[in-house]
Enzyme design. Sequence first.
Site, PDB file in Angstrom:
ATOM      1  N   LYS A  84       5.940  44.414   4.903  1.00  0.00           N
ATOM      2  CA  LYS A  84       5.887  43.297   3.967  1.00  0.00           C
ATOM      3  C   LYS A  84       7.256  43.107   3.327  1.00  0.00           C
ATOM      4  CE  LYS A  84       1.561  42.310   1.693  1.00  0.00           C
ATOM      5  NZ  LYS A  84       0.670  42.704   0.588  1.00  0.00           N
TER       6      LYS A  84
HETATM    7  O1  G3P Z   1      -2.238  40.774  -1.458  1.00  0.00           O
HETATM    8  C1  G3P Z   1      -1.523  40.300  -2.572  1.00  0.00           C
HETATM    9  C2  G3P Z   1      -2.209  40.659  -3.791  1.00  0.00           C
HETATM   10  O2  G3P Z   1      -2.399  42.028  -3.869  1.00  0.00           O
HETATM   11  C3  G3P Z   1      -1.663  40.116  -5.056  1.00  0.00           C
HETATM   12  O3  G3P Z   1      -2.775  39.955  -5.800  1.00  0.00           O
HETATM   13  O4  G3P Z   1      -4.164  39.958  -7.756  1.00  0.00           O
HETATM   14  O5  G3P Z   1      -1.782  40.643  -7.949  1.00  0.00           O
HETATM   15  O6  G3P Z   1      -2.367  38.268  -7.549  1.00  0.00           O
HETATM   16  P1  G3P Z   1      -2.757  39.685  -7.355  1.00  0.00           P
END
Ligand code: G3P
Length: 228
Positions: A89
């Site tokens: 990533k």
């Molecule tokens: O896969 C990306 C994710 O983990 C980000 O999520 O909840 O931090 O917006 P969030």
Amino acid sequence: MAIFIDTGNINDIKKYLDFGILRGVTTNPTILLKSGIKGGMEGVKKACIDIAKLIHPLPLSVELTTNDADKMIAQAIEFSRWADNVNIKVTIHGPNGELDNLRIIHELETTHNIRVNVTAMMSAQQCFLAALAGATYVSLFCGRINNMGYNSIDEVRKLRRLLDLHHLKAKIICASTREVLNVVEWLDAGGDIVTVVPNLLEGMIVHPYSKETVKMFLDDAEKLQKQL
Ligand code: G3P
């Protein structure tokens, strides 16, 4: 494709892997921290190798921990050697909008044969450029898009059309799930994959009316067995 799980918790991964519903795992430094991974980068390496082994040949996304352009390629090569199902990533740009990332993404895919998941993207246009650079996966943070007051479904639809029109190989990962409903609505809009946090998976499965129906079947089965 369809469902990846967004966690570093190996017990959750194992649980849903055994259900046969997972097609991959995604992580990032925040997720690994929340999952309680300890032991510095050696701990991260061990956790990732354990997950990669458990889910093999399904893909595991591991995020770079640096945005120093001089170190990113070397770190990506190092992480990708942990297991052959690890993809890397890389964020679309640096914390201050540094633009080296796309060059690095392109180099990883074309020169080093490393599959890249370009992450932290909030729009179809960012994903489109990442796909042009050669990314295998483009991660659109749909939940964060909605949180900013935009409609993530519009972005997924737009991106789907662009990738198809230009014959780009990138798979769309809809990320940053917030609600059970997100999974089906983002897949329906054209996402290839939704990466789901574990607690939403249970919400997708269990329905109060299904519970009531199952109870009816079991109660009647008991009566049936006593019927002379
Ligand atoms: O896969 C990306 C994710 O983990 C980000 O999520 O909840 O931090 O917006 P969030």
